[in-house]
Design a protein around this motif. Structure first.
Motif, short mmCIF file in Angstrom:
data_model
loop_
_atom_site.label_atom_id
_atom_site.label_comp_id
_atom_site.label_asym_id
_atom_site.label_seq_id
_atom_site.Cartn_x
_atom_site.Cartn_y
_atom_site.Cartn_z
N THR A 175 -9.07 1.62 4.13
CA THR A 175 -7.56 2.11 4.14
C THR A 175 -7.19 2.08 5.80
N GLU B 124 -1.32 6.73 -5.72
CA GLU B 124 -1.24 5.51 -6.56
C GLU B 124 -0.13 5.64 -7.26
N ARG B 125 0.29 7.00 -7.53
CA ARG B 125 1.40 7.16 -8.74
C ARG B 125 2.63 7.41 -7.72
N MET C 31 0.90 -1.17 0.02
CA MET C 31 -0.04 0.00 -0.02
C MET C 31 0.78 1.29 0.02
N PRO C 32 0.66 2.26 -0.82
CA PRO C 32 1.43 3.41 -1.07
C PRO C 32 1.42 4.21 0.25
#
Length: 176
Positions: free
Chosen positions: A170, A17-18, A1-2
């Motif tokens: 999350t 997510e980037r 997970m970022p």
């Protein structure tokens, strides 16, 4: 997970997510916001043009005091909506080149949400006026409430539910 970057959660954003820098992210978010504004502004311009033309129709003189008050409220709401949804463009233009892109995107996003709330009110008010002229009875008010609920569901309730659901999912994930 970022990893969640500082400030993302406060702005109601999901974890990135980037792999992008803050400036790249601001550029992407600005372009996304512009696309959203194009959709909203087109509808607002058509609605506001309709509202401005109504007063020049012969049947307008037949409106009672309540319907005239609804019309005035609708026009004022429509003008406020136009101001709020064009505001991000002005904000960007006046701040552009001053290395304030992330702040500009944040303010423009807030102003867009204000514009959407004003558009919601304008739509409900215009719908009420039209239905009162057509139906001449209390059914107009109830139909307006149903449509206002429909708009509120899809414009606000479901997106906020999805955002909150995403955030709680999350939060429930174990940290790595």
């Amino acid at each position: 997970m970022p990893e969640v970057r500082e400030g993302d959660r406060e702005r109601g954003e999901s974890p990135p997510e980037r792999d992008e820098s803050p400036l790249e992210r601001a550029d992407r978010r600005w372009n996304e916001l512009l696309q959203e504004l194009r959709v909203a502004q087109t509808g607002v311009q058509i609605l506001f043009g309709f509202l401005l033309a109504v007063v020049f129709q012969p049947r307008f003189a037949e409106l009672g005091d309540v319907d005239r008050a609804i019309y005035v409220a609708t026009v004022v709401l429509g003008a406020a909506t136009v101001g709020a949804l064009v505001g991000p463009v002005s904000f960007h233009r006046l701040v552009s080149g001053r290395r304030r892109k992330p702040e500009t995107v944040a303010w423009a996003s807030r102003l867009t949400v204000v514009g959407l709330v004003l558009l919601y009110c304008t739509m409900a008010s215009a719908f009420l006026l039209i239905l009162r002229v057509v139906l001449h009875n209390d059914l107009a008010f109830w139909l307006m409430l149903v449509m206002a609920g429909w708009f509120a569901l899809w414009w606000f309730a479901i997106p906020l539910w999805a955002r909150n659901r995403s955030e709680s999912m999350t939060d429930d994930e174990p940290s790595r």
